[in-house]
Write an enzyme that holds these catalytic residues in place. Structure first.
Site, short mmCIF file in Angstrom:
data_model
loop_
_atom_site.label_atom_id
_atom_site.label_comp_id
_atom_site.label_asym_id
_atom_site.label_seq_id
_atom_site.Cartn_x
_atom_site.Cartn_y
_atom_site.Cartn_z
N TYR A 61 -14.16 25.74 -18.03
CA TYR A 61 -14.71 25.07 -19.23
C TYR A 61 -13.73 24.01 -19.77
O TYR A 61 -14.08 23.24 -20.65
CB TYR A 61 -15.02 26.07 -20.34
CG TYR A 61 -15.97 27.20 -19.98
CD1 TYR A 61 -16.75 27.15 -18.82
CD2 TYR A 61 -16.10 28.31 -20.79
CE1 TYR A 61 -17.60 28.19 -18.49
CE2 TYR A 61 -16.95 29.36 -20.47
CZ TYR A 61 -17.70 29.29 -19.32
OH TYR A 61 -18.54 30.33 -19.01
N HIS B 130 -15.11 34.29 -11.57
CA HIS B 130 -16.23 33.59 -12.21
C HIS B 130 -17.51 33.62 -11.37
O HIS B 130 -18.61 33.83 -11.90
CB HIS B 130 -15.81 32.14 -12.49
CG HIS B 130 -16.58 31.47 -13.56
ND1 HIS B 130 -16.02 30.52 -14.39
CD2 HIS B 130 -17.86 31.58 -13.97
CE1 HIS B 130 -16.94 30.09 -15.25
NE2 HIS B 130 -18.07 30.73 -15.00
N1 LIG Z 1 -20.20 33.48 -16.20
C1 LIG Z 1 -20.97 32.43 -16.11
O1 LIG Z 1 -21.22 31.89 -15.02
C2 LIG Z 1 -21.55 31.84 -17.32
C3 LIG Z 1 -21.08 32.25 -18.55
N2 LIG Z 1 -21.60 31.71 -19.70
C4 LIG Z 1 -21.05 32.21 -20.98
O2 LIG Z 1 -22.15 32.62 -21.81
C5 LIG Z 1 -22.11 31.90 -23.03
C6 LIG Z 1 -23.51 31.71 -23.59
O3 LIG Z 1 -24.35 31.10 -22.64
P1 LIG Z 1 -24.92 29.62 -22.80
O4 LIG Z 1 -25.25 29.12 -21.45
O5 LIG Z 1 -24.01 28.85 -23.63
O6 LIG Z 1 -26.34 29.85 -23.50
P2 LIG Z 1 -26.89 30.56 -24.81
O7 LIG Z 1 -28.06 31.40 -24.37
O8 LIG Z 1 -25.84 31.19 -25.62
O9 LIG Z 1 -27.54 29.35 -25.61
C7 LIG Z 1 -26.75 28.32 -26.15
C8 LIG Z 1 -27.73 27.22 -26.61
O10 LIG Z 1 -28.61 27.73 -27.60
C9 LIG Z 1 -28.41 27.04 -28.84
N3 LIG Z 1 -28.41 28.05 -29.90
C10 LIG Z 1 -27.43 28.94 -30.18
N4 LIG Z 1 -27.79 29.75 -31.18
C11 LIG Z 1 -29.03 29.38 -31.55
C12 LIG Z 1 -29.93 29.82 -32.55
N5 LIG Z 1 -29.62 30.84 -33.36
N6 LIG Z 1 -31.13 29.19 -32.66
C13 LIG Z 1 -31.44 28.17 -31.85
N7 LIG Z 1 -30.63 27.70 -30.88
C14 LIG Z 1 -29.44 28.29 -30.73
C15 LIG Z 1 -27.10 26.31 -28.71
O11 LIG Z 1 -27.12 25.10 -29.41
P3 LIG Z 1 -26.00 24.67 -30.51
O12 LIG Z 1 -24.65 24.87 -29.87
O13 LIG Z 1 -26.34 23.25 -30.77
O14 LIG Z 1 -26.23 25.58 -31.68
C16 LIG Z 1 -27.02 26.04 -27.21
O15 LIG Z 1 -27.79 24.89 -26.89
C17 LIG Z 1 -21.40 30.60 -22.64
O16 LIG Z 1 -20.97 29.87 -23.76
C18 LIG Z 1 -20.31 31.13 -21.74
O17 LIG Z 1 -19.27 31.68 -22.52
C19 LIG Z 1 -22.64 30.81 -19.65
C20 LIG Z 1 -23.14 30.37 -18.47
C21 LIG Z 1 -22.63 30.84 -17.19
O1 LIG Z 2 -20.87 28.42 -17.82
C1 LIG Z 2 -20.42 28.95 -16.82
O2 LIG Z 2 -19.59 29.87 -16.91
C2 LIG Z 2 -20.85 28.52 -15.47
O3 LIG Z 2 -20.27 28.92 -14.50
C3 LIG Z 2 -22.03 27.66 -15.27
O4 LIG Z 2 -22.79 27.43 -16.36
C4 LIG Z 2 -21.69 26.42 -14.49
O5 LIG Z 2 -20.74 25.67 -15.20
C5 LIG Z 2 -22.84 25.59 -14.17
O6 LIG Z 2 -23.77 25.50 -14.94
C6 LIG Z 2 -22.87 24.86 -12.91
O7 LIG Z 2 -24.13 24.34 -12.70
#
Ligand SMILES: NC(=O)C1=CN([C@@H]2O[C@H](COP(=O)(O)OP(=O)(O)OC[C@H]3O[C@@H](n4cnc5c(N)ncnc54)[C@H](OP(=O)(O)O)[C@@H]3O)[C@@H](O)[C@H]2O)C=CC1
Ligand SMILES: O=C(O)C(=O)[C@@H](O)[C@H](O)C(=O)CO
Length: 279
Positions: free
Chosen positions: A54, A110
């Protein structure tokens, strides 16, 4: 004065525990991360989820340092980049330096990135790093049943957590079942489907019945199943909203209605084929 909700904990298979609701920082730009994490900590979050990929570990570390919150009140997760699975120990030490910490609570591989065939080698490095005190717990992320099976066959150390994509329209029930059957905690990433699952009629009707928001209902659905969640938001009011999901209790029927929404549509990448080494 706003009351900060009490977040339940989930017991892990290594004797440690993890706050069930945390704050994720994927797609929080590095320059905005310190402020976002400071706001999350002010709102009451004590569990933060970042990753080397990130590129915002420094901002997370600056917010932790500025907060004055005792280290043992915080739960910090970071993750090993795919492109560094062959130098896992060095990558881990670089993450600790970026965070300004001497250990993290949870360190994850990851992605399995199966094409490069390095995750077993990386896992042994994580086992040693945990023994050396760099992490309290170690785990994996995006591991499908076949990756878990291979790892469990090769190592005596069972991952504490498997962080995978789970939300109402993408529940990965077989991967969740294989994870839980091995005694590994399920941690849901993209728990509200990156916002996509919040306009579903089932979700909005249940939200109206509870005088809650759709995000709170979806997060409460996860919590009721023992799943760990790490929603992300850069908006302070949404940070509070999401944290207050711990105060929403759904009926068995409401949980079943939301569980009926699975359409097998992911918002992220497929771990069977994702091999991006830039991560
Ligand atoms: N291990 C992996 O491969 C991955 C891990 N992750 C982890 O999981 C976390 C969360 O997943 P993520 O993909 O960010 O998705 P989320 O499901 O947490 O959704 C985030 C999105 O939803 C919006 N949002 C947040 N709260 C609200 C609400 N109460 N009402 C309406 N919209 C809302 C945010 O917008 P805004 O910010 O504008 O509020 C953002 O666009 C990541 O930040 C990361 O730490 C994510 C993807 C992959
Ligand atoms: O957010 C994470 O932790 C991820 O690994 C993914 O969301 C990744 O970055 C991705 O979206 C690649 O397409």
């Amino acid at each position: 004065m706003t009351t900060i909700p009490t977040v339940p904990t989930v017991e892990l298979n290594d004797g440690h525990s993890i706050p069930q609701l945390g704050f994720g920082v994927f797609q929080v730009p590095p320059a905005e991360t310190q402020k976002a994490v400071e706001q999350a900590l002010e709102a009451g979050y004590r569990h933060l989820d970042t990753a080397a990929a990130y590129r915002n570990e420094e901002g997370v570390g600056r917010a932790i340092a500025a907060s004055g919150i005792a280290r043992d009140e915080l739960y910090i997760t970071t993750k090993l980049r795919n492109g560094e699975q062959n130098i896992a120990r060095e990558a881990f030490e670089n993450s600790l330096q970026a965070l300004g910490l001497d250990h993290v609570d949870l360190y994850l591989i990851h992605w399995p990135a199966p094409a490069q065939d390095l995750y077993l080698q990386a896992w042994e490095q994580l086992v040693t790093a945990r023994q050396d005190g760099l992490a309290t717990s170690i785990g994996v992320s995006n591991f499908l049943p076949e990756h878990l099976e291979r790892l469990l066959g090769a190592s005596d150390v069972v991952p504490a957590v498997n962080q995978i994509e789970v939300h109402p329209t993408f529940q990965q029930t077989s991967t969740q079942a294989a994870t839980r059957a091995a005694g590994i905690a399920v941690e849901a990433y993209s728990p509200i489907g990156q916002g996509k699952d919040l306009t579903n009629d089932v979700v909005t009707n249940i939200a109206a019945a509870h005088d809650a928001t759709p995000a709170q209902v979806v997060l409460a659905w996860h919590l009721a199943q023992g799943t760990i969640v790490i929603p992300k938001s850069t908006h302070r009011e949404r940070m509070e909203e999401n944290l207050n999901a711990v105060n929403v209790t759904l009926s068995d029927d409401e949980i079943a209605q939301i569980s009926g929404l699975d359409t097998d549509e992911r918002v992220g990448a497929d771990p069977a084929t994702a091999n991006f080494t830039m991560l």
